[in-house]
Design a protein around this motif. Structure first.
Motif, PDB file in Angstrom:
ATOM      1  N   VAL A 319       9.349   6.381   6.689  1.00 46.35           N
ATOM      2  CA  VAL A 319       8.157   6.262   5.843  1.00 46.35           C
ATOM      3  C   VAL A 319       7.304   5.075   6.278  1.00 46.35           C
ATOM      4  N   LEU A 323       3.479   5.210   7.791  1.00 43.91           N
ATOM      5  CA  LEU A 323       2.404   4.479   7.120  1.00 43.91           C
ATOM      6  C   LEU A 323       1.751   3.469   8.064  1.00 43.91           C
ATOM      7  N   SER A 327      -2.202   3.511   9.036  1.00 48.50           N
ATOM      8  CA  SER A 327      -3.061   2.372   8.735  1.00 48.50           C
ATOM      9  C   SER A 327      -3.593   1.681   9.988  1.00 48.50           C
TER      10      SER A 327
END
Length: 418
Positions: A319, A323, A327
């Motif tokens: 995860v 992410l 980003s």
């Protein structure tokens, strides 16, 4: 009182006969003085009278432009530290002679003009560059100084101590007035042309030695800085050193084989992240290594809680890695590359150099750049490659995560012990 050879009294009220001055003193008068001159000659000989009717003291004041030697009467030991110039004192006995030899040292060869500080600021635009040069100088005499400016320079302002002057160059040579003392000279000009592949500070010949030279260069925001060159005290692009370490790490990671990536794939993965986020790259590498370790070493020897902890770690790193990718990609596509520019208070787009001295021509500094759209295109291609790579990696990640089950219940033996 006998006079010296060639001595001529310039004070009034004294009678001179046959090389003697007649001195008359009134009752209760304690001091009589007069002034006289001697011819300018060297050596100069002074001789005390042979009579014992009085004593004499000779004082010789030596200016800073003269070198004087004394021979004969020894110099008296008297403290003259408070005088602005050296004063030598002598107390001759009757009949003693002092020979004074004075010479004027020849002037040392050197310049009458020196630039104590030079500051050259260059601001590059898309079509031209604006340059401002500030000169702090000292001069021993007034003169005219010719400063050679770069070809095509259009002078926009000339100031002396902050006051604007109506001066313009002829054939690239700007003649400026030099005043005695310390002053500040400012020259501003504009040159045509964009930065191009090699942006450089202009070549300026001051025609005199200069020290404490500061060079500054401002680059447009749409340029990608690759390297710099100039005086030793200046900016350095450290990205290329980091890239060498990255290539070595990619070679090692490709040999270990814990993840389904070849050496060239590790290189491509690192090249993309290295220009904007080393942290995201480190997290992705940890994620792939965790999944590879789960697949290679297995979980057969783990008890129930060790197995569950490993599953939680893999799920959490998956995860976090995804992410981080989501980003970081906009930062790479919309931002500017971080080339790790450092040194002499420099950073990307604002570069500064310092040189201690020059003999006339100001040292030149350079910055090698390419248009920023090249970087944007490379990062866009890298982002597409990473997207397709993630599509291939995710099934492998799922396989590593689901092998031998997703979760284990607490063992019966552990339940009985508790």
């Amino acid at each position: 009182v006998p006079l010296l050879d060639g001595e001529s009294i310039v004070s009034g009220g004294f009678e001179v006969r046959d090389g003697h001055v007649l001195v008359s003193m009134q009752p209760n008068e304690t001091v009589v003085s007069w002034s006289s001159t001697l011819p300018l000659e060297s050596p100069l000989t002074l001789q005390a009278p042979a009579a014992d009717a009085w004593s004499e003291t000779w004082r010789v004041a030596v200016g800073s432009i003269w070198h004087v030697t004394f021979d004969g009467v020894p110099e008296s030991n008297r403290d003259r530290s408070g005088d602005a110039i050296r004063v030598a004192a002598f107390d001759p006995r009757a009949g003693e002679t002092l020979v004074i030899a004075a010479t004027r040292p020849a002037a040392s060869a050197g310049n009458t003009l020196a630039f104590d500080a030079v500051r050259l600021d260059v601001v590059y635009g898309n079509r031209s560059s604006d340059t401002t040069m500030t000169l702090d100088y000292r001069s021993t005499r007034g003169a005219q100084q010719v400063i050679r400016l770069p070809d095509g320079a259009e002078v926009t302002a000339v100031t002396v101590d902050g006051r604007e002057q109506s001066l313009r160059p002829e054939n690239g040579e700007l003649t400026v007035p030099i005043r005695p003392g310390e002053h500040t000279l400012g020259i501003a000009w504009r040159s045509p042309g964009d930065p191009g592949l090699r942006a450089a500070t202009p070549v300026v010949d001051l025609g005199a030695p200069a020290g404490n030279i500061e060079l500054q260069m401002s680059l447009p925001r749409d340029r990608w800085l690759l390297a710099t060159r100039g005086p030793q005290l200046g900016p350095a692009v450290l990205y290329w050193t980091e890239l060498a370490v990255l290539l070595l790490a990619a070679l090692i990671l490709g040999r270990i084989g814990l993840a389904p990536l070849r050496t060239w794939q590790w290189v491509v993965l690192g090249l993309g992240f290295s220009t904007f986020s080393w942290g995201a790259l480190a997290l992705v590498v940890i994620w792939l290594f965790a999944c590879g370790a789960r697949e290679r070493f297995g979980v057969a020897g783990l008890n129930w809680w060790q197995f569950n902890v490993a599953q939680v770690v893999i799920a959490a790193t998956t995860v976090l890695a995804l992410l981080a990718i989501l980003s970081a990609l906009p930062q790479g596509l919309l931002g500017t590359p971080n080339m790790q520019v450092t040194g002499n208070d420099s950073f990307a787009g604002q570069l500064a150099w310092f040189a201690d001295r020059s003999l006339g021509e100001i040292p030149q500094a350079m910055a090698f750049t390419v248009p920023l759209w090249i970087y944007k295109g490379v990062i866009l291609a890298w982002a597409l490659w990473l997207s397709f790579a993630l599509v291939r990696w995710m099934p492998w990640v799922w396989q590593c995560f689901s092998r031998d089950g997703f979760w284990r219940a607490r063992d019966n033996a552990d339940q009985g012990t508790s």
